[in-house]
Each structure stands twice: as C-alpha cells, then as structure tokens.
Write a protein that holds these residues in place. Structure first.
Motif, PDB file in Angstrom:
ATOM      1  N   UNK A  13       0.828  -1.207   0.000  1.00  0.00           N
ATOM      2  CA  UNK A  13       0.000   0.000   0.000  1.00  0.00           C
ATOM      3  C   UNK A  13       0.855   1.245   0.000  1.00  0.00           C
ATOM      4  N   UNK A  14       0.340   2.298  -0.588  1.00  0.00           N
ATOM      5  CA  UNK A  14       1.006   3.594  -0.570  1.00  0.00           C
ATOM      6  C   UNK A  14       0.844   4.262   0.792  1.00  0.00           C
ATOM      7  N   UNK A  15      -0.301   4.068   1.421  1.00  0.00           N
ATOM      8  CA  UNK A  15      -0.599   4.709   2.699  1.00  0.00           C
ATOM      9  C   UNK A  15      -0.551   3.674   3.814  1.00  0.00           C
ATOM     10  N   UNK A  16       0.303   3.921   4.780  1.00  0.00           N
ATOM     11  CA  UNK A  16       0.366   3.097   5.988  1.00  0.00           C
ATOM     12  C   UNK A  16       0.495   4.029   7.182  1.00  0.00           C
ATOM     13  N   UNK A  17      -0.204   3.715   8.245  1.00  0.00           N
ATOM     14  CA  UNK A  17      -0.097   4.539   9.443  1.00  0.00           C
ATOM     15  C   UNK A  17       1.033   4.015  10.318  1.00  0.00           C
ATOM     16  N   UNK A  18       1.509   4.861  11.182  1.00  0.00           N
ATOM     17  CA  UNK A  18       2.538   4.465  12.146  1.00  0.00           C
ATOM     18  C   UNK A  18       2.042   3.299  12.996  1.00  0.00           C
ATOM     19  N   UNK A  19       0.761   3.324  13.355  1.00  0.00           N
ATOM     20  CA  UNK A  19       0.188   2.251  14.167  1.00  0.00           C
ATOM     21  C   UNK A  19       0.202   0.916  13.424  1.00  0.00           C
ATOM     22  N   UNK A  20      -0.176   0.942  12.142  1.00  0.00           N
ATOM     23  CA  UNK A  20      -0.152  -0.276  11.337  1.00  0.00           C
ATOM     24  C   UNK A  20       1.265  -0.840  11.255  1.00  0.00           C
ATOM     25  N   UNK A  22       3.878  -0.287  13.284  1.00  0.00           N
ATOM     26  CA  UNK A  22       4.383  -0.767  14.570  1.00  0.00           C
ATOM     27  C   UNK A  22       3.755  -2.102  14.951  1.00  0.00           C
ATOM     28  N   UNK A  23       2.463  -2.235  14.746  1.00  0.00           N
ATOM     29  CA  UNK A  23       1.787  -3.490  15.089  1.00  0.00           C
ATOM     30  C   UNK A  23       2.332  -4.637  14.243  1.00  0.00           C
ATOM     31  N   UNK A  24       2.493  -4.423  12.952  1.00  0.00           N
ATOM     32  CA  UNK A  24       3.024  -5.466  12.071  1.00  0.00           C
ATOM     33  C   UNK A  24       4.458  -5.813  12.449  1.00  0.00           C
ATOM     34  N   UNK A  25       5.246  -4.797  12.756  1.00  0.00           N
ATOM     35  CA  UNK A  25       6.643  -5.018  13.132  1.00  0.00           C
ATOM     36  C   UNK A  25       6.740  -5.811  14.436  1.00  0.00           C
ATOM     37  N   UNK A  26       5.967  -5.419  15.430  1.00  0.00           N
ATOM     38  CA  UNK A  26       6.019  -6.123  16.722  1.00  0.00           C
ATOM     39  C   UNK A  26       5.591  -7.574  16.575  1.00  0.00           C
ATOM     40  N   UNK A  54       9.631   1.385   5.284  1.00  0.00           N
ATOM     41  CA  UNK A  54       8.202   1.677   5.133  1.00  0.00           C
ATOM     42  C   UNK A  54       7.739   2.867   5.965  1.00  0.00           C
ATOM     43  N   UNK A  55       8.555   3.331   6.901  1.00  0.00           N
ATOM     44  CA  UNK A  55       8.172   4.482   7.726  1.00  0.00           C
ATOM     45  C   UNK A  55       7.999   5.748   6.907  1.00  0.00           C
TER      46      UNK A  55
END
Length: 188
Positions: A13-20, A22-26, A54-55
């Motif tokens: 996706x072009x748009x990702x939130x910081x929350x998305x 961080x959750x995926x990374x964790x 991706x940040x």
C-alpha cells in the motif's frame, strides 16, 4: 532488499499509518528476535530494515513501485506549486549561507548585535517556507489512500502517478532537511 511489505505481512500500500507499521513489526519481530528461542538474527535485521523503509512515504513509495510494478523509473519535473517553493528556497538558502559566513566572522559583541535583526528576518523566512513545505507534504501524503484502491484494482496507470508523488515527496523531504540544517546552523 526483499519485499518489505511481505516481511511485515502488510499489503502493498502507498498509505500506511505508524500504528499499522508498529503493530506489524512487533508481531513479526517477536518470533524472529535473536534473544528468543529459535530467533533469527538475519530475519530480525531484515525486519528492522523493512520497518525503516516503510516508515517514510518517500522510501515506501519507491520500494512499492520497484517491488510491485514493471514501470521504469523516469525523471519527474517539478510542477508549478513545487517550482514556486523551490524559487523561494534557492535564494533563501544562498542568503542564509552568506549570513552564516558573516556571523562566523563577527567577533565583537557589537558586530554580533548588529546581525541580530537580519538573523531574525532570515529565521522567520525559513520557518515560513518550512511551513509551506510541510503543508505541501501533508497534501501529498493525504492523497496516498486514494491510490491504494487503484493498486488493489490492478490499474496500470497508478504506477506512473505514484512515481510523480514519490518524486515530489523526495523533493520536499530534501528541502525540509535543508531548512532544518540552516536553522540549526543559525542556533550555533
């Protein structure tokens, strides 16, 4: 680099939130962390690199285009609104460079005091331009979710448009950094 989206189990996706992110990374890094039983040092490093990539919308879009399209890279000219910002930035950076040289050669309290009003005007102009650049950044970033539906639908023309967005964001990011560096230089 492997597909950062796949590593973090995220849709491309072009748009990702910081929350998305961080959750995926964790979630992904819990099992891969080298301190965990069965952890994988290389996978952990790849997950960290994927998160960093991706940040930023600039690197995320570049990676997205490289991984998920066959669109060749091309030069993207500045549009009128960015050209207007650039036309303000160039002379302002030159003025700042000249001012910083004067400031470095000022040795007496009087000569430093005489530069104070010029420094304030320069700082204000830089901050105002920085605000305009930030607004342009936010406008472009707000457009990204609209492209995700087009990516999911397999629309071919979306990649050329995303290249243009990525290039504009890259210009703005560079200019933002230049302004921050000059403002920091003024503080010294």
């Amino acid at each position: 680099m492997p597909d950062a989206f796949a590593l973090l189990n995220l849709p491309p996706q072009a748009a990702l939130t910081e929350e998305q992110l961080q959750a995926a990374y964790l979630t992904a890094s819990r099992a891969a962390h080298p301190d965990q039983a069965g952890g994988d040092t290389q996978l952990s490093a790849d997950l960290n690199a994927a998160l960093e990539m991706l940040k930023s919308p600039v690197t995320r879009l570049k990676h997205l285009i490289e991984q998920h399209s066959n669109t060749p890279w091309r030069a993207v000219p500045l549009d009128a609104s960015l050209m207007g910002l650039f036309e303000k930035l160039g002379p302002l950076l030159q003025s700042a460079g000249a001012f910083l040289k004067k400031k470095q050669t000022a040795t007496t309290a009087l000569s430093k005091a005489l530069l104070a009003s010029e420094e304030m005007r320069l700082r204000e102009a830089l901050e105002n331009l920085g605000t305009s650049i930030e607004e342009a950044w936010q406008e472009l970033e707000a457009q990204l979710p609209r492209y995700d539906d087009r990516i999911a639908a397999g629309e071919g023309s979306v990649w050329i448009e995303l290249q243009a967005i990525q290039a504009r964001l890259a210009y703005l990011n560079k200019w933002r950094t230049q302004i921050r560096e000059v403002l920091l230089g003024l503080m010294l």
